[in-house]
Motif scaffolding. Structure first.
Motif, PDB file in Angstrom:
ATOM      1  N   THR A  13    -130.596 -83.855 -13.681  1.00  0.00           N
ATOM      2  CA  THR A  13    -130.528 -84.889 -13.450  1.00  0.00           C
ATOM      3  C   THR A  13    -129.874 -85.676 -12.303  1.00  0.00           C
ATOM      4  O   THR A  13    -128.853 -84.952 -13.132  1.00  0.00           O
ATOM      5  N   GLY A  14    -129.717 -86.692 -11.908  1.00  0.00           N
ATOM      6  CA  GLY A  14    -128.138 -87.637 -12.016  1.00  0.00           C
ATOM      7  C   GLY A  14    -127.314 -86.711 -11.391  1.00  0.00           C
ATOM      8  O   GLY A  14    -127.596 -85.834 -10.565  1.00  0.00           O
ATOM      9  N   GLY A  15    -126.058 -87.081 -11.804  1.00  0.00           N
ATOM     10  CA  GLY A  15    -124.767 -86.671 -11.080  1.00  0.00           C
ATOM     11  C   GLY A  15    -124.664 -85.023 -11.869  1.00  0.00           C
ATOM     12  O   GLY A  15    -123.677 -84.517 -10.996  1.00  0.00           O
ATOM     13  N   ARG A  16    -125.160 -84.555 -12.664  1.00  0.00           N
ATOM     14  CA  ARG A  16    -125.015 -83.412 -12.630  1.00  0.00           C
ATOM     15  C   ARG A  16    -125.912 -81.954 -12.296  1.00  0.00           C
ATOM     16  O   ARG A  16    -125.170 -81.236 -10.913  1.00  0.00           O
ATOM     17  N   LEU A  17    -127.097 -83.156 -11.517  1.00  0.00           N
ATOM     18  CA  LEU A  17    -127.595 -82.191 -10.235  1.00  0.00           C
ATOM     19  C   LEU A  17    -126.632 -82.017  -9.647  1.00  0.00           C
ATOM     20  O   LEU A  17    -126.801 -81.495  -8.492  1.00  0.00           O
ATOM     21  N   LEU A  18    -126.251 -83.411  -8.860  1.00  0.00           N
ATOM     22  CA  LEU A  18    -125.569 -83.391  -7.651  1.00  0.00           C
ATOM     23  C   LEU A  18    -124.377 -81.806  -7.578  1.00  0.00           C
ATOM     24  O   LEU A  18    -124.254 -81.942  -6.574  1.00  0.00           O
ATOM     25  N   LEU A  19    -123.692 -82.385  -8.566  1.00  0.00           N
ATOM     26  CA  LEU A  19    -122.418 -81.702  -8.650  1.00  0.00           C
ATOM     27  C   LEU A  19    -122.610 -80.644  -8.669  1.00  0.00           C
ATOM     28  O   LEU A  19    -122.096 -79.665  -7.650  1.00  0.00           O
ATOM     29  N   LEU A  20    -124.431 -80.116  -9.226  1.00  0.00           N
ATOM     30  CA  LEU A  20    -124.361 -78.009  -8.841  1.00  0.00           C
ATOM     31  C   LEU A  20    -124.864 -78.151  -7.494  1.00  0.00           C
ATOM     32  O   LEU A  20    -124.376 -77.318  -6.587  1.00  0.00           O
ATOM     33  N   ASN A  21    -126.029 -78.647  -7.025  1.00  0.00           N
ATOM     34  CA  ASN A  21    -125.883 -78.477  -5.772  1.00  0.00           C
ATOM     35  C   ASN A  21    -124.463 -78.459  -4.851  1.00  0.00           C
ATOM     36  O   ASN A  21    -124.613 -77.777  -3.698  1.00  0.00           O
ATOM     37  N   VAL A  22    -123.476 -79.178  -4.991  1.00  0.00           N
ATOM     38  CA  VAL A  22    -123.037 -79.663  -4.090  1.00  0.00           C
ATOM     39  C   VAL A  22    -121.747 -78.005  -4.421  1.00  0.00           C
ATOM     40  O   VAL A  22    -121.160 -77.879  -3.327  1.00  0.00           O
ATOM     41  N   ALA A  23    -121.787 -77.724  -5.455  1.00  0.00           N
ATOM     42  CA  ALA A  23    -120.921 -76.490  -6.441  1.00  0.00           C
ATOM     43  C   ALA A  23    -121.865 -75.121  -5.292  1.00  0.00           C
ATOM     44  O   ALA A  23    -121.094 -74.520  -5.006  1.00  0.00           O
ATOM     45  N   ILE A  24    -123.395 -74.945  -4.650  1.00  0.00           N
ATOM     46  CA  ILE A  24    -124.386 -73.732  -4.616  1.00  0.00           C
ATOM     47  C   ILE A  24    -123.142 -73.726  -3.209  1.00  0.00           C
ATOM     48  O   ILE A  24    -123.289 -73.193  -2.383  1.00  0.00           O
ATOM     49  N   GLY A  25    -123.416 -75.163  -2.904  1.00  0.00           N
ATOM     50  CA  GLY A  25    -123.059 -76.529  -1.278  1.00  0.00           C
ATOM     51  C   GLY A  25    -121.930 -74.844  -1.027  1.00  0.00           C
ATOM     52  O   GLY A  25    -121.853 -74.741   0.023  1.00  0.00           O
TER      53      GLY A  25
END
Length: 506
Positions: free
Chosen positions: A7-19
């Motif tokens: 959740t939160g910033g951790r999830l956003l960072l993960l999605n951006v890195a995968i993208g």
């Protein structure tokens, strides 16, 4: 992989890195296209030889793509993704250091091979790491990357090559790749998928590599070698056909097949894959032929041609994240049908172009197609793969993306250019038949040129007239391709409603 949502910033960072990991892989399918003349000149080879920089990457990439399911089970989803990104980054760096064409081609083969699993792996990681209420929006972001990266490739490649030098189109991947691999590993290193070490089917793997590799090279080199007038193309076709035939037979009787074709028993998978492949084929055909027509026949510069076709990428840039977030509220079949209808409208208006068409009219048709692409890929992907269990998602995604990329992108690009040029030859011949000196309007054309400047000789006027005929012939050919695309999009719509309705994602 243990079912753990972030959740939160951790999830956003993960999605951006995968993208971003997906972005550099998809970007490299097109970024080198505009740099081929510069690479060829710098390495002291012909432009035709330089195209092996493109062919080598696409061939090895196509070979590995359908193997993603097996590789993921053997090494683990997270470990395979991170390793692929790091190896891709290393190969990109080595491509930039290459001092000869053979060296560059070898590194491009390795680069394409290690990147082959990234698209289905990234899609799978997005699905399993996001909670249900966030999954749609995350898939929308991922789909935006897959759609926009090939469009940005030639733009970024042209800028870096012109303002710096061609190695920078490869060096660009290094910091992005390191960031993506580092973030994904730090966040997901304890969330590895279940590993199953099935035996390696060496013969099946060899047959697949030979068949798909020969097919991809045949599609890439067909136009340059005049297709089946060339012994090389005939040989590649025979080798590919025989290898793939033996592969399908061999694979069907293996306890641990290299590629799992059992998904073809799923109605949604089959119909969704067909619809997606047809859509991508027509989309890439337009992406290739329209800018080519604008630059070669309408005297557009590369920059203005880019402006003319840009709306098809601008609309998804804004809309796709919202499409992914809210698509679960609707029947996906209706959303996809609406997408195809927007494509139909865009190509219908494009089929009415004349050589006097304005920039605004061109942008309007691309704008309509942009609405189509915004609600096309993610809903179709969900409709196709939505019934697949998560533990088999990587295998299904690998097969789905393999068919989409090989047939939709590879075959679509080759077929569109071939049809476009052959229809121009046909129309050029038919128009020329009507232009004889016995027709009054032709005589007046010659007289007007001579009255304007008596030094205009008949051969000079002949060339001027032939250039006008060529422009009109290419216009007719472009319109025919657009009309055919509009018709096919309309015909595919009923196919969508034979799919089963997929449960809501959010």
């Amino acid at each position: 992989m243990t079912q753990t949502y972030f959740t939160g910033g951790r999830l956003l960072l993960l999605n951006v890195a995968i993208g971003l990991g997906t972005f550099i892989q998809v970007l490299d399918t097109s970024i080198a296209n505009v740099a081929v003349p510069y690479i060829a000149g710098n390495l002291g080879v012909s432009a035709d030889q330089g195209t092996w920089v493109i062919t080598s990457f696409s061939a090895s990439n196509a070979v590995v793509l359908p193997l993603t399911g097996w590789l993921s089970s053997y090494f683990g989803r997270v470990r395979l993704f991170v390793s692929s990104i790091l190896l891709f980054t290393l190969m990109s760096f080595l491509c930039g250091l290459a001092i000869s064409l053979p060296m560059l081609v070898v590194f491009r083969v390795l680069q394409g091979a290690v990147a082959g699993s990234l698209i289905p792996l990234s899609q799978s990681l997005i699905v399993v790491c996001n909670p249900p209420e966030k999954k749609g929006g995350a898939l929308g972001f991922w789909g935006l990357v897959v759609i926009i990266a090939p469009v940005l490739g030639p733009i970024i490649g042209g800028y870096l090559t012109y303002n710096y030098s061609w190695p920078w189109i490869f060096y660009l991947n290094v910091p992005i790749g390191i960031f993506s691999a580092l973030v994904v590993w730090v966040i997901l290193k304890d969330q590895e998928s279940h590993i199953v070490r099935t035996p390696i089917d060496v013969l099946g793997l060899a047959l697949l590599a030979i068949g798909v590799g020969a097919l991809q090279i045949m599609l890439d080199k067909g136009k340059d070698l005049d297709w089946f007038e060339s012994p090389a193309i005939i040989t590649l076709t025979i080798v590919s056909g025989m290898a793939l035939l033996y592969f399908f037979i061999w694979n069907a009787f293996q306890k641990s097949p290299v590629v799992d074709f059992s998904f073809l028993k799923n109605r949604n998978f089959v119909l969704g894959t067909v619809a997606t492949t047809v859509g991508f084929l027509l989309y890439f055909a337009s992406t290739v032929t329209l800018p080519l027509w604008l630059q070669t026949e309408q005297n557009y510069t590369a920059s203005w041609a880019g402006v003319a076709v840009a709306p098809i990428g601008l609309v998804p840039l804004i809309a796709m994240p919202f499409v992914g977030k809210y698509m679960g509220r609707f029947d996906l079949r209706l959303v996809i049908a609406l997408s195809f209808f927007f494509f139909f409208l865009g190509f219908y208006y494009q089929a009415l172009f004349t050589t006097d068409v304005t920039l605004g009219h061109i942008m309007w048709t691309r704008f309509l197609q942009g609405f189509g692409i915004s609600i096309f890929f993610i809903p179709l992907t969900q409709l196709t793969l939505g019934q697949i269990p998560e533990e088999r998602y990587v295998s299904a995604s690998g097969l789905f993306n393999f068919i989409r990329i090989l047939v939709g992108s590879g075959f679509g690009t080759s077929l569109s250019i071939e049809l476009w040029t052959r229809r121009e030859i046909f129309h050029h011949g038919r128009l020329t038949e009507a232009l004889t000196h016995y027709r009054e309007v032709v005589g007046q054309f010659y007289q007007q040129f001579r009255s304007f400047n008596p030094q205009f000789t008949t051969p000079v006027i002949d060339r001027v007239l032939d250039s006008q005929v060529e422009q009109q012939a290419f216009m007719l050919s472009t319109n025919e391709l657009a009309a055919l695309s509009a018709l096919l999009f309309l015909l595919v719509i009923p196919l969508i409603f034979f799919c089963k309705r997929v449960k809501k994602t959010s």
